[in-house]
Motif scaffolding. Structure first.
Motif, short mmCIF file in Angstrom:
data_model
loop_
_atom_site.label_atom_id
_atom_site.label_comp_id
_atom_site.label_asym_id
_atom_site.label_seq_id
_atom_site.Cartn_x
_atom_site.Cartn_y
_atom_site.Cartn_z
N GLU A 1 2.97 0.55 3.64
CA GLU A 1 2.40 -0.46 4.53
C GLU A 1 2.36 -1.80 3.79
O GLU A 1 2.09 -1.85 2.59
CB GLU A 1 0.99 -0.07 4.96
N TYR B 1 0.83 -1.20 0.00
CA TYR B 1 0.00 0.00 0.00
C TYR B 1 0.87 1.25 0.00
O TYR B 1 1.93 1.28 0.63
CB TYR B 1 -0.90 0.03 1.24
N ASP B 2 0.40 2.29 -0.71
CA ASP B 2 1.13 3.56 -0.70
C ASP B 2 0.72 4.39 0.51
O ASP B 2 -0.08 3.95 1.36
CB ASP B 2 0.92 4.33 -2.00
N GLY B 3 1.24 5.62 0.58
CA GLY B 3 0.98 6.48 1.73
C GLY B 3 -0.47 6.90 1.88
O GLY B 3 -0.88 7.33 2.96
N ASP B 4 -1.26 6.77 0.82
CA ASP B 4 -2.68 7.13 0.87
C ASP B 4 -3.57 5.93 1.19
O ASP B 4 -4.80 6.03 1.14
CB ASP B 4 -3.12 7.74 -0.47
N GLY B 5 -2.93 4.81 1.50
CA GLY B 5 -3.71 3.62 1.82
C GLY B 5 -4.25 2.90 0.62
O GLY B 5 -5.15 2.06 0.75
N VAL B 6 -3.70 3.16 -0.56
CA VAL B 6 -4.14 2.51 -1.80
C VAL B 6 -3.25 1.29 -2.06
O VAL B 6 -2.02 1.39 -2.02
CB VAL B 6 -4.06 3.47 -2.99
#
Length: 263
Positions: A251, A216-221
């Motif tokens: 994450e 996941y990236d920093g935007d939760g995608v």
């Protein structure tokens, strides 16, 4: 005086306890409450016996015969939806078993028995039914007559196998969930390695373990899914899982993809 008070108190307790066993009828007369606990367990046994007999008599398994076989048990248990049970836990299990039967019957009318999806759903319900019957036998003394015992034993073996498999899967799921994947990058920052070391604390010798790493990236995608695997993971053994990706994840979420248990 103390003796009189004690006698009055004891008499009051007897009256109160007795009231738990009676109910008022329409004309105000008190009637003994008849609990359905034992009747329900016996009804399950009779339903099984008749269903076994029906299954032995049919020449071909079709949607219709499966529905009719299931209806035999439903008819035996349906009256207990409105009955009073002394054990709320038994009542819950009886109604849950009845719901399983009704769901199975509905399935026979929802899709063709020649559809692979039908057998996947039917087998899942069959497994749940087998586990429920095992619980009725173990906890509530469910019995069938001698002529039907071998058929019930087959169901109980299925229930034990499903129960064991579920416990094993839960243990492996918890083991995988405990893994903590850490990220490192190469010198140029083009690739990232995600690695975790875990000890097999279960009582199982595992083989062909495959894990899914969701990145996941920093935007939760969720940007990517990658895999980490090992051919064996014996009990007490520490194993390092590793995956490489171009994604610089903020994450990592790990889940179990597949595994087998060594013989």
């Amino acid at each position: 005086m103390k003796k009189i008070i004690a006698m009055l108190l004891a008499g009051w307790l007897v009256v109160c306890c007795g009231c738990a066993q009676v109910a008022s009828s329409a004309d105000g007369q008190q009637e003994e409450v008849v609990y359905a606990d034992q009747e329900a367990v016996e009804a399950i046994g009779r339903g099984l016996e008749e269903r076994f007999d029906y299954a032995d008599a049919v020449d071909e398994t079709t949607g219709e015969t499966l529905a009719e076989a299931t209806e035999i048990e439903i008819e035996k248990l349906a009256p207990f939806r409105s009955r009073l049970f002394e054990s709320s836990k038994l009542q819950e299990r009886v109604l849950a078993y009845l719901n399983l039967l009704e769901e199975a019957k509905e399935l026979t009318g929802a899709m063709s028995v020649n559809d692979d999806a039908f057998y996947d759903s039917w087998n899942s319900l069959y497994d749940q039914r087998a586990m429920a019957l095992k619980e009725f036998v173990d906890s509530y003394g469910l019995m069938v007559d001698e002529g039907h015992q071998s058929a019930l034993d087959d169901l109980l073996r299925r229930g034990r196998a499903v129960e064991k498999s579920g416990a094993e899967n839960e243990a492996v799921e918890q083991l995988v969930a405990s893994l903590n994947f850490e990220k490192t990058s190469d010198e140029d920052g083009w690739f990232f390695t995600y690695a975790a070391t875990g000890e097999n604390t279960t009582e199982l010798d595992l083989e062909n373990i495959s894990l899914i790493l969701a990145l996941y990236d920093g935007d939760g995608v969720k940007v990517e899914e990658t895999y980490a695997s090992t051919s064996s993971w014996l009990r007490g053994e520490k194993v390092r899982f590793e995956a490489i990706s171009e994604v610089d994840a903020a994450e990592v979420k790990v889940s179990l993809d597949s595994y087998s248990i060594a013989d």
